[in-house]
Design an enzyme around this catalytic site. Structure first.
Site, mmCIF file in Angstrom:
data_model
loop_
_atom_site.group_PDB
_atom_site.id
_atom_site.type_symbol
_atom_site.label_atom_id
_atom_site.label_comp_id
_atom_site.label_asym_id
_atom_site.label_seq_id
_atom_site.Cartn_x
_atom_site.Cartn_y
_atom_site.Cartn_z
ATOM 1 N N LYS B 83 39.387 44.448 40.726
ATOM 2 C CA LYS B 83 38.670 44.626 39.475
ATOM 3 C C LYS B 83 38.729 42.988 38.416
ATOM 4 C CE LYS B 83 36.801 47.348 35.565
ATOM 5 N NZ LYS B 83 37.379 48.458 34.505
ATOM 6 N N SER B 158 33.551 51.956 34.466
ATOM 7 C CA SER B 158 32.848 50.377 34.573
ATOM 8 C C SER B 158 33.759 49.700 35.779
ATOM 9 C CB SER B 158 33.674 49.896 33.517
ATOM 10 O OG SER B 158 34.983 50.039 33.315
ATOM 11 N N SER B 182 36.895 55.083 33.457
ATOM 12 C CA SER B 182 36.437 54.115 33.995
ATOM 13 C C SER B 182 37.374 53.803 35.573
ATOM 14 C CB SER B 182 36.211 52.276 33.313
ATOM 15 O OG SER B 182 35.509 52.469 32.784
#
Ligand SMILES: [Mg+2]
Ligand SMILES: [Zn+2]
Lengths: 479, 496, 96
Positions: B83, B158, B182
């Site tokens: 990420k 996310s 997330s």
């Protein structure tokens, strides 16, 4: 109407750790801009703080030395505000649960000893520095240096119990002396390792509520703090006498103009939005930790002063001067242990020695002097081996060379002449050479004896024992 | 290994085994993935930065090491995705934001360092909601990521880029972060396995902070065992993170394939009331029935303060975020609005241009909640409610070993469907948020599909530092439900 | 809990965010709605409840006072939007 001043002082003391409070960068002073920086203290995305153990040790020392109450659990909080020298947009400080509260510092005032209570002592990180480009007025830019960012600070806040600039100065000096004794702060106001802001208000004598206060900043010496307080108290009284009102504001001490000037107020009132810093965990101080720190606390300046007066029968003034530096006080005691004339040793330290130290801006430990030197000089004087005047001359040589005073006396032939026959011979010659003066003396004008003494000393190059010279002259001059 | 077998269908575990047996090279695997990213990611948009040359160079190094007999464990030579919230020294790290659109970190996050030490090859940095604030990966400054199973839908967020990349076969495994769901919610919506470890299990050093007391990194993978393998690599005490915990890292893999007999599974009744999509309710209950058949004892429990978790979270997280994001001021790195003659003007315009609307909304929320006069009513109150929520869990864990709930109340929703109404969007994390508030570990794994064939995820929540319990239960469940597989071109399941 | 546009502007000033008129209007409504929702926390009596700032209880995490210099400082400076030597350059502060 009589007014009294109400003063509270807020001190920021830089702690003498090797590394910063939350990262491993060095704390060294005077380095090239941004050379003491890393991702943590420049607030890079993703970095985290880890607390330096020594900062806590030092805070505990200060807390114990001021008889403060140490919190079993204390936490760090974030103080949020924007400024370019504050890389994270918040300062890590302590807010609701500081490490210590409610201590005190004692000072000596004209009215005697006075206790100034402390509100709190807490740990926090320092901010960086804004450098202004040359010809600041014309330039549109500032430069940011983060070397000082995250250098550990202790914030020590007094209650508003200081009543005059002199008390303010005495409080600050005592606090500085304590921190320096504890070896946790340099105590140098000029270099900024010991900084002071003041909250000042005035009120009619006898009134118990406080007047409107102003905050004074930018005072970078003890003298400036006293002068700024003096000025500000006078200014506030004038404002009130003229029917005006004191405005709550921050004022800066303008050294050049010798006055405080209003710092234009900020766009909005401060709202620091304090909250517990989620990146740090609570600090728990147990008895074991406190006990360990307690063992490392030396005798503090005030206690030492009192003891010196008591133990060595020296005046308050002497003991205060001697105890301003732990090294000087230790030096004094070591010298007295070798030769018991404390007052004479104190005199020599306070006059000759301090004059040299101040001139050379050095600490006594940085010189060639040893307690044995000072004890030796005083002993030689007391034993009548040399005169006080010669003693001062010998001190100069010792200070420059580090040589043993006894050796200097022998080598340079400075030994005092105490040979009665030799002195009598010179004295008789002086009397014979000055019959007029001898007549004057015999007619009862005894004041002329000093003249004869001077002549005899001159004749012996100052080495004659002055007491003996007096005695012999009197005997020879008597009809 | 037969060359007909597509490499991107392999699990991390199998890939590593092939690599160790030298049946395939790290370079071949890496090139395969890079070429798939090249072909498919224009549409999915799961990556912000793809490291073509660097990844191949690194793969070659890992191959050379292997030839010398240096094997860095069960992840050696395996490419992975990260990420774009983890600082990678010398490699662009944007956090999905314009304000960091040019930020090249001067240091490595601990997670990245550990993954590199474990011999993995970084394929690239994956898309995410800006500063991890979102549940759909639509708030990224670099554009939305699409759900590989239906490209008109969001992948969750996310960590939507990481979950979508795993589901689309654009990386074998990834590491994301989870502040309120997330990792687990996008894993659920993309048919992947996602795990949020106990707070303190994985170092947060170098992970760009959203809400410091809630953020945790964790794996997103095809299988439970892969999650265990990756978790072992990134877990452990880090002296650079004061909130990381010094407890040993067990060999999580060994909890895969164990018998569940006697395991007590709690079903919190507050997680099965109103607002859940019927198919989600149906599939999760099917998974619970499967657990019962596997020998678990199913117990209904109550977490009475569940209903307050969302309100609590939306005070605590924005408050911390408003402070964490104060450092983006245009002074030291990132975007700066030009042409300002005064500092405050520069600050305000930099932050106005640099942050997207969701980030601004949360900064405003958090600033308000902390501002003078409101602290006690909001932040202080929320921290007390947090105590009640945590207490609920600890009491439930007196009676059960794990809790089982839906991961998300719905399957993947349509792009743009919830962007106008923040509160509705926030509700999609309602089942994942309480575990972050309590610091507990949670895992999501696929347990079925809805009428549109979209994945449904089931969440297992465990005791503090008992990630192995989650792996044991999830692994057993997976063995009867099957992994979800890789999405094909059209979103249909690609046969492997 | 309705919030006024003035409050929104005050908060934006504290947060150093320039907002457009549309943003002010939108945030005024949205923050009002969100804080209205937050009011549900008041249903709970939390008088005797401690605050949980960290879910995991840790104490006294400390490092020793040892210096370790960061070698790659140029990588810090090279990200500066405006630099002069090793310094970060910023517009002057104009007090208003
Ligand atoms: Mg302070
Ligand atoms: Zn540093």
């Amino acid at each position: 109407m009589g007014f009294e001043a109400v003063i509270g002082l807020e001190v920021h003391a830089q702690l003498k750790t090797d590394s910063k409070i939350f990262c491993a960068c060095p704390t060294a002073f005077g380095m090239r801009a941004n050379s003491n920086t890393c991702p943590v203290c420049t607030g890079q995305p993703g970095v985290l703080p880890v607390l330096n153990r020594k900062v806590v040790d030092f805070a505990l020392k200060a807390a114990l030395a001021t008889e403060s109450t140490i919190r079993r659990e204390s936490i760090f909080a974030r103080k949020n505000y924007f400024y370019p020298d504050l890389p994270k947009g918040y300062q890590i400080s302590q807010y609701e649960l500081p490490i210590a509260e409610g201590g005190f510092i004692e000072i000596d005032t004209k009215e005697g000893r006075k206790r100034i209570n402390l509100t709190r002592i807490h740990m926090e990180e320092d901010a960086g520095k804004l450098l202004h480009e040359a010809e600041f007025e014309q330039s549109h830019f500032s430069l940011v240096d983060f070397n000082r960012t995250a250098v550990p600070l202790l914030e020590i806040v007094s209650e508003p119990e200081i009543r005059s600039p002199e008390e303010g100065g005495a409080y600050l000096r005592m606090l500085r002396d304590i921190l320096v004794y504890l070896d946790i702060c340099d105590g140098n106001m000029e270099e900024g390792s010991f900084r002071c802001d003041a909250n000042v208000s005035v009120r009619p004598r006898g009134q118990s509520t406080f007047g409107t206060k102003t905050e004074l900043k930018n005072m970078n010496s003890f003298r400036n703090v006293e002068k700024a307080l003096e000025y500000e108290i006078g200014r506030q009284i004038r404002v009130i006498d003229e029917g005006g009102e004191v405005i709550q504001e921050t004022r800066l001490w303008d050294v050049a103009a010798d006055k405080t000037v209003s710092m234009r107020t900020k766009e909005e009132a401060h709202d620091y939005r304090y909250f517990p810093d989620p990146d740090l965990v609570p600090l728990e101080i147990d008895e074991g930790w406190i006990g360990k720190i307690r063992e490392s606390i030396p005798e503090l300046p005030l206690a030492k002063r009192d003891r010196f007066q008591r133990e060595y029968s020296i005046p308050a003034y002497d003991s205060e001067i001697l105890c301003q530096s732990r090294a000087l006080a230790d030096f004094f005691e070591a010298a007295v242990a070798m030769h018991g004339n404390a007052k004479a040793i104190s005199n020599l330290l306070m006059t000759e020695v301090l004059r040299e130290l101040n001139r050379d801006r050095v600490d006594i430990t940085e010189t060639k002097l040893t307690p044995a030197h000072i004890a030796g000089i005083v002993k030689a004087t007391d034993d009548g081996v040399i005169s006080g005047k010669i003693g001062k001359e010998i001190f100069q040589i010792v200070y420059q060379t580090g040589d043993d005073p006894v050796k200097i006396i022998e080598e340079k032939g400075l030994r005092q002449v105490s040979d009665e026959a030799a002195i009598e011979k010179i004295a008789q010659k002086v009397i014979d050479d000055h019959p007029g003066e001898a007549m004057t003396y015999r007619e009862g004008k005894k004041g002329v004896l000093g003249f004869f003494v001077g002549q005899v000393m001159k004749g012996t190059k100052g080495k004659a024992n002055p007491a003996l010279v007096n005695e012999i002259l009197k005997k020879l001059l008597e009809p | 290994m037969g060359r007909t077998m597509e490499l991107h269908h392999l699990t991390l575990e199998d890939l590593a085994a092939y690599l160790r047996r030298k049946e395939v090279t790290s370079r071949e695997v890496t090139e395969h993935y890079l070429s798939r990213i090249h072909t498919h990611d224009e549409e999915i948009h799961s990556y912000v930065t793809v490291l073509h040359d660097e990844a191949i160079r690194r793969a070659d190094e890992m191959d050379a090491a292997l030839l010398r007999g240096e094997v860095r464990g069960p992840r050696h030579g395996v490419p992975i995705g990260l990420k774009d919230i983890f600082c990678t020294g010398g490699i662009l790290t944007t956090c999905g934001s314009r304000i960091l659109s040019n930020f090249v970190p001067p240091y490595d996050s601990t997670v990245y360092r550990k993954l590199a030490d474990a011999g993995t090859v970084l394929l690239g940095k994956q898309n995410m909601d800006e500063f991890a604030m979102g549940s759909s990966t639509e708030t990224s400054h670099f554009g939305a990521t699409k759900n590989p199973w239906d490209r008109g839908r969001i992948p969750g967020g996310s960590s939507g880029g990481s979950a979508a990349a795993v589901a689309a076969g654009l990386c074998p495994a990834a590491v994301g972060t989870d502040t309120g769901g997330s990792i687990r919610q996008p894993a659920s919506l993309c048919g992947a396995v996602g795990m949020k470890p106990t707070y303190g299990r994985v170092s947060r050093f170098g992970m760009i902070a959203f809400a410091s007391s809630l953020d945790q990194a964790g794996p997103i993978t095809k299988t439970v065992k892969d999650a265990a393998i990756l978790l072992e690599a990134i877990s452990g005490y880090d002296p650079k993170d004061s909130t990381s915990v010094d407890v040993g890292v067990p060999p999580y893999r060994e909890w895969c394939g164990r018998e569940l007999t006697g395991t007590r599974v709690g079903i919190p009744k507050e997680y099965f009331v109103g607002g859940i999509q019927p198919e989600v309710d149906r599939e999760v209950k099917r998974a619970i029935a499967a657990l019962e058949r596997l020998g678990c004892e199913i117990v209904e429990v109550s977490l009475p303060h569940t209903d307050y978790a969302l309100a609590c979270y939306y005070i605590v997280a924005p408050a911390e975020a408003s402070s964490n994001l104060a450092r983006y001021d245009g002074v030291r790195y990132g975007y700066r609005s030009e042409g300002h003659s005064d500092l405050i003007g520069m600050y305000r315009q930099t932050r106005a241009d640099g942050f997207g609307v969701e980030v601004k909304r949360r900064i405003m929320l958090g600033t308000y909640a902390l501002s003078a006069g409101y602290y006690d009513a909001f932040y202080g109150k929320a921290l007390r409610v947090r105590t009640l929520i945590k207490r609920d869990f600890l009491e439930a864990f007196n009676a059960v070993d794990v809790l089982v709930t839906p991961t998300s109340p719905t399957t993947a929703f349509r792009l743009g469907e919830k962007t106008e109404d923040p509160l509705t969007m926030y509700l999609s994390d309602v089942f994942t948020i309480p575990t972050n508030l309590a610091g507990l570990p949670g895992i999501s794994l696929p347990c079925g599909r809805d009428e549109e064939n979209l994945p449904v995820g089931v969440q297992i929540i465990g005791k503090h530092f008992r990630e192995e319990d989650l792996i044991m239960v999830a692994s057993a469940l997976e063995s009867v439900l099957g992994a979800f597989g890789v999405a094909g071109e059209s979103g249909a399941r690609e046969e492997s | 809990m309705p919030i006024s546009a003035q409050e929104v502007l005050h908060i934006a000033r504290l947060a150093r965010l320039a907002l457009t008129d549309d943003e002010v209007a939108a945030f005024t409504e949205q923050l009002g709605n969100i804080f209205e929702y937050m009011k549900k926390l008041n249903e709970l009596d939390t008088q005797d409840i401690d605050e949980t700032a960290h879910a995991i209880t840790l104490r006294n995490v400390l490092r020793e006072d040892r210096v370790e210099s960061f070698a790659d400082r140029e990588r810090i400076f090279s990200n500066a939007p405006d630099r002069e030597g090793d310094c970060f350059r910023v517009p002057k502060i104009i007090e208003d």
